[in-house]
Scaffold this active site. Structure first.
Site, PDB file in Angstrom:
ATOM      1  N   LYS A 287     -81.057 -26.191 -34.273  1.00  0.00           N
ATOM      2  CA  LYS A 287     -79.536 -25.784 -34.842  1.00  0.00           C
ATOM      3  C   LYS A 287     -78.458 -25.595 -33.809  1.00  0.00           C
ATOM      4  O   LYS A 287     -78.712 -24.739 -33.063  1.00  0.00           O
ATOM      5  CB  LYS A 287     -79.597 -24.623 -35.731  1.00  0.00           C
ATOM      6  CG  LYS A 287     -80.357 -24.952 -37.237  1.00  0.00           C
ATOM      7  CD  LYS A 287     -80.294 -23.616 -37.720  1.00  0.00           C
ATOM      8  CE  LYS A 287     -80.918 -23.671 -39.579  1.00  0.00           C
ATOM      9  NZ  LYS A 287     -81.079 -22.445 -40.117  1.00  0.00           N
TER      10      LYS A 287
ATOM     11  N   ASP B 210     -89.178 -22.194 -46.255  1.00  0.00           N
ATOM     12  CA  ASP B 210     -88.406 -21.623 -45.384  1.00  0.00           C
ATOM     13  C   ASP B 210     -88.018 -19.865 -45.474  1.00  0.00           C
ATOM     14  O   ASP B 210     -87.641 -19.645 -46.684  1.00  0.00           O
ATOM     15  CB  ASP B 210     -86.826 -22.176 -44.975  1.00  0.00           C
ATOM     16  CG  ASP B 210     -85.941 -21.494 -44.003  1.00  0.00           C
ATOM     17  OD1 ASP B 210     -86.628 -20.561 -43.204  1.00  0.00           O
ATOM     18  OD2 ASP B 210     -84.913 -21.763 -43.904  1.00  0.00           O
TER      19      ASP B 210
ATOM     20  N   LEU C 254     -87.734 -25.377 -49.818  1.00  0.00           N
ATOM     21  CA  LEU C 254     -87.726 -24.092 -50.835  1.00  0.00           C
ATOM     22  C   LEU C 254     -87.637 -22.803 -49.900  1.00  0.00           C
ATOM     23  O   LEU C 254     -88.439 -22.473 -49.028  1.00  0.00           O
ATOM     24  CB  LEU C 254     -88.764 -24.003 -51.605  1.00  0.00           C
ATOM     25  CG  LEU C 254     -89.381 -25.075 -52.520  1.00  0.00           C
ATOM     26  CD1 LEU C 254     -90.509 -24.815 -53.220  1.00  0.00           C
ATOM     27  CD2 LEU C 254     -88.055 -25.426 -53.090  1.00  0.00           C
ATOM     28  N   LYS C 255     -86.352 -22.146 -50.141  1.00  0.00           N
ATOM     29  CA  LYS C 255     -86.117 -20.870 -49.495  1.00  0.00           C
ATOM     30  C   LYS C 255     -87.405 -19.804 -50.180  1.00  0.00           C
ATOM     31  O   LYS C 255     -87.584 -19.954 -51.437  1.00  0.00           O
ATOM     32  CB  LYS C 255     -84.845 -20.240 -49.800  1.00  0.00           C
ATOM     33  CG  LYS C 255     -83.811 -21.014 -48.965  1.00  0.00           C
ATOM     34  CD  LYS C 255     -84.019 -20.783 -47.589  1.00  0.00           C
ATOM     35  CE  LYS C 255     -82.732 -21.482 -46.727  1.00  0.00           C
ATOM     36  NZ  LYS C 255     -82.483 -21.234 -45.167  1.00  0.00           N
TER      37      LYS C 255
ATOM     38  N   ASN D  53     -87.014 -17.507 -43.489  1.00  0.00           N
ATOM     39  CA  ASN D  53     -85.923 -16.701 -42.766  1.00  0.00           C
ATOM     40  C   ASN D  53     -86.151 -15.220 -42.335  1.00  0.00           C
ATOM     41  O   ASN D  53     -85.691 -14.223 -42.440  1.00  0.00           O
ATOM     42  CB  ASN D  53     -84.565 -16.767 -43.799  1.00  0.00           C
ATOM     43  CG  ASN D  53     -83.931 -18.244 -43.726  1.00  0.00           C
ATOM     44  OD1 ASN D  53     -83.807 -18.457 -44.928  1.00  0.00           O
ATOM     45  ND2 ASN D  53     -83.407 -18.765 -42.849  1.00  0.00           N
TER      46      ASN D  53
ATOM     47  N   GLU E  95     -91.244 -22.518 -42.355  1.00  0.00           N
ATOM     48  CA  GLU E  95     -90.141 -22.265 -41.290  1.00  0.00           C
ATOM     49  C   GLU E  95     -89.775 -20.871 -41.173  1.00  0.00           C
ATOM     50  O   GLU E  95     -89.674 -19.963 -42.037  1.00  0.00           O
ATOM     51  CB  GLU E  95     -88.945 -23.044 -41.769  1.00  0.00           C
ATOM     52  CG  GLU E  95     -87.896 -23.036 -40.824  1.00  0.00           C
ATOM     53  CD  GLU E  95     -86.559 -23.756 -41.209  1.00  0.00           C
ATOM     54  OE1 GLU E  95     -85.459 -23.660 -40.609  1.00  0.00           O
ATOM     55  OE2 GLU E  95     -86.860 -24.510 -42.090  1.00  0.00           O
TER      56      GLU E  95
ATOM     57  N   GLY F 267     -79.407 -26.998 -40.800  1.00  0.00           N
ATOM     58  CA  GLY F 267     -77.944 -27.131 -41.242  1.00  0.00           C
ATOM     59  C   GLY F 267     -77.438 -25.698 -41.545  1.00  0.00           C
ATOM     60  O   GLY F 267     -78.500 -24.883 -41.784  1.00  0.00           O
TER      61      GLY F 267
END
Length: 367
Positions: free
Chosen positions: A262, A188, A162-163, A190, A213, A290
């Protein structure tokens, strides 16, 4: 192997549905593809930079410019060429890892095609299929999120990511855990948080996530060290990991307990393999992330995900996760797994007619 020319091809791939993260919402994926032509074979590379410098400082048009003006001429001047030569030949040019990765990938594909060797075998893969996870963007409502997650689980995905961002974190995670029970679940960020949010991120601990993440800024290793001491959920680094050296530093400092590899972010698949080896030597789980790749980049990512140290399902989703029509033969989920391409090089190439359909511009750079 003598490099005789490089084709730059900008493509625009409409997404099946909007994909929202803390960086913004994407409706389509702008990508740069490379085709290198040598005296022995040709090879394909995919540059994963976004249209705007939001995920990193690189962006599609900037990558095309640095490739055209500096990186490709440096390889033309090199003479006899193998993939191992690419990084040293480009080392004088600071940064631009995504552009370098695309060029190395294309050279690697050409070299391995000429040798008849699959990329997976060259990297050291030990599996012929890989387990797959799926990344779920930020939604407008919890109900929309639950419907999306349920659909992906019905399709057979083995892990849900899940973002999250401030204001969209604890509640959606709680809802997914309560609805779907003991599924493999991770989040995640970001880089959307700061260390001041540690108490909020600690509220995710009761949900037994696989990992959080990249919660903090990519250059905040010490912040991640401090955060790791305040939360029970393992910290995974993504944007912070730019090389094997960076991975070793992060692990040694205690900034992470998991690493997302990545290839575009770290400069290519050969550096990705070195990061994998660093993680394996330290007993750190790794997985392949990804960047909404086409089938070209997806094939290479699957090869990387088949390495023995990539022990968690990656973001190597099926082609139809993002695209109604891919530019290659689609990758189709089978019992939560995707097959590792077994043909020489990437083991896959674009369909010329489909590629032309999505092509915005092309440029041929001769030797």
């Amino acid at each position: 192997m003598k490099l005789t020319g490089v084709e730059l091809r900008k493509v625009r791939m409409p997404l099946k549905s909007p994909f929202r993260t803390s960086f913004g919402t994407q409706l389509a994926r702008d990508l740069l593809l490379l085709r290198v032509v040598t005296d022995e074979a040709h090879g394909w590379g995919e540059c994963v930079a976004m249209a705007e410098p939001l995920y990193s400082e690189e962006y599609v048009d900037g990558c095309a410019d640095v490739l055209r003006r500096f990186l490709i001429p440096a390889l033309f001047a090199h003479g006899n060429l193998t993939a191992i030569d690419v990084a040293p030949a480009l080392a004088a040019f600071h940064g631009h890892r995504m552009a370098k990765a695309a060029l190395e990938m294309a050279v690697l594909d050409a070299e391995l095609t000429a040798r008849g060797v699959p990329l997976a075998r060259e990297l050291g893969a030990t599996r012929d299929r890989v387990p797959c996870g799926v990344s779920v963007g930020i939604m407008d409502s919890i109900d929309e999120l639950l419907a999306a997650v349920g659909d992906y689980l019905d399709q057979g995905y083995l892990r849900i990511k899940l973002k999250i961002e401030p204001g969209w974190d604890v509640a959606p995670v709680r809802a997914v855990r309560e609805r779907f029970g003991d599924i493999a679940l991770q989040v995640d960020a970001n880089t959307a948080y700061t260390l001041a949010d540690a108490a909020r991120l600690a509220r995710l601990d009761p949900f037994e996530l696989l990992l959080i993440e990249q919660p903090l800024a990519e250059d905040d290793l010490l912040g991640h060290v401090a955060l790791a001491a305040r939360v029970r959920t393992p910290i995974c680094l993504d944007e912070s990991i730019t090389s094997a050296r960076a991975a070793a530093a992060a692990i040694t400092l205690g900034a992470c307990r998991v690493v997302n590899i990545k290839p575009g972010r770290v400069g290519g698949y050969l550096e990705s393999r070195r990061i994998h080896d660093v993680c394996a030597a330290h007993g750190i789980p790794a997985w392949c992330g990804g960047m909404l790749e086409t089938g070209i980049g997806r094939a290479a990512n699957i090869a990387l995900a088949a390495l023995p140290g990539c022990v968690l399902p990656g973001d190597t989703s099926a082609s139809d996760r993002y695209y109604d029509t891919d530019i290659t033969v689609p990758f189709v989920l089978d019992d939560g797994h995707l097959p590792v391409p077994a043909g020489p090089g990437l083991g896959i190439g674009p369909d010329a007619e489909l590629l032309d359909t999505f092509t915005v511009a092309t440029e041929w750079l001769p030797q």
